[in-house]
Scaffold this active site. Sequence first.
Site: not given
Length: 476
Positions: A11, A223, A271, A279, A346
């Site tokens: 970010v 957010k 799917a 996130c 992650r």
Amino acid sequence: MRISVIGCGYVGLVTGTCLAEVGHQVICTDNDPERITALRTGVVPIYEPHLDAMLSANLRSQRLSFTSDAGEAVRAGEVIFICVGTPPLENGEADLSAIDNVAHLIATEACQSKLVVEKSTVPAQTGHQLKRVLDVYRRNGGAEFRVASNPEFLREGTAVEDFLHPDRIVFGVDDEISEKQLREIYRPILERQFRCSVHLSGCPATPPPKLVVTTINSAELIKHASNSFLAMKISYANVIADVCEKVGGDIKEVTRALGLDPRIGPRFLDAGLGFGGFCLPKDVQAFIRLAERSGVDFGMLKEAEKVNKRRIDLFFDKIRQALWVVKDKKVGVLGLAFKANTDDIRFAPSLEVLRRLLAEGAQVRAYDQAAMRRTSAIFPQVHCCREPYEVARGADALLVLTEWEEFRQLDWERVHNLMARPLVIDGRNLLNPAAMIERGFEYYCFGRPPEKLTAVPAPAHVPKVARVSASAPFAA
Ligand code: UGA
């Protein structure tokens, strides 16, 4: 404008580089000195399309710089963007200690007034706590702090484009000066007055971004509410896929028609193995905890999380039913990143799949065009291959875990000929079932009915498959 960015994760790097790209003077800092040394020479530690080139160009033009001296970065900017990580704690709440540390740093280092902007994803009311810490620990009398929230809606893999061509920009502000400063920062993007180096032959003709100005609390909530809604949408599609398998629908047909309703929209209805990444899973948890602490039971979000966790169980059921005994089977894995166009693993579904395969004694080979180095560091037992065909050689099964376009484009005839058993279990519904079956594969995926998958007769030169199903191949 002179802008400081604290935190050089994805970010921070995208924010700093893109703000320099649209004309601001940006200095970035991070508490990892090695990262800063690399960035100074233009080495970007993450895989993010367009970022390397843009970062190098802005380094050269001296609009962008990096320093490991955090105090220098704090003093340099009129506006400071906080872009540090807010990882999940054991209980699912966001760990805000990095934000707290940065607040102390700013309070003690700043000699002049600053606008401090939260870019990191944080729970509601963090802005007010941030302001309190800045005021309490303020060292230099003349420095006044204003706080704003400016949540990011960047998707890994398209983050640079998302920053430069957003659908909306949110300012959470409590005063007019902060709003004015943020408008000035984003003016080139809002008015589309910058030379876009991503789309050299012309930017896509999308509507200009909408600016939404709210309170700080609302911006923080926007957010979490956005990411949580996306997560619920994916889980909803996944449950429909399960129903499709049971009653004989085709998830692709169902979600296509669903998405044509503009009130629903077509995106985030794919799917498969479910949502991963740094996130959605953590923001869902943090939002559930925030609601709980406020006395609100966010049952539907808890359910979305539960549905997501079950995706791996269902996928593993398919593996076990197809392979019967997993022990000693040669299993090839295509895709490790939590989604395509990133090297990020992650909270990737692949990690849990690998863990279970290894625990059951499978011999695992894997390929991913970006995420192998990171995966090898966690699973040295997994043999990473230089190309996908090496993964297929002699394999009893191939698992598709990431929707890289490269896998759709493979020479599947060649893959078929290389495999010991032409079995593909597609965790991302990436491939065309009819085409796979025509090529002679046993093919399983999520939410497509057995009769559809067996409808296309195999050509004479490839062996016919005994039974192909979206659900249980060996089920009674
Ligand atoms: C997400 C949001 O999409 C961004 O808007 C937000 O800014 C970002 O988090 C953030 O908070 O920083 P990202 O984590 O990059 O972006 O990934 P997504 O594109 O949202 O995908 C998340 C996961 O959902 C991936 O594992 C993906 O494979 C999965 N997914 C996505 C599905 O399973 N089905 C879909 O239809 C879409």
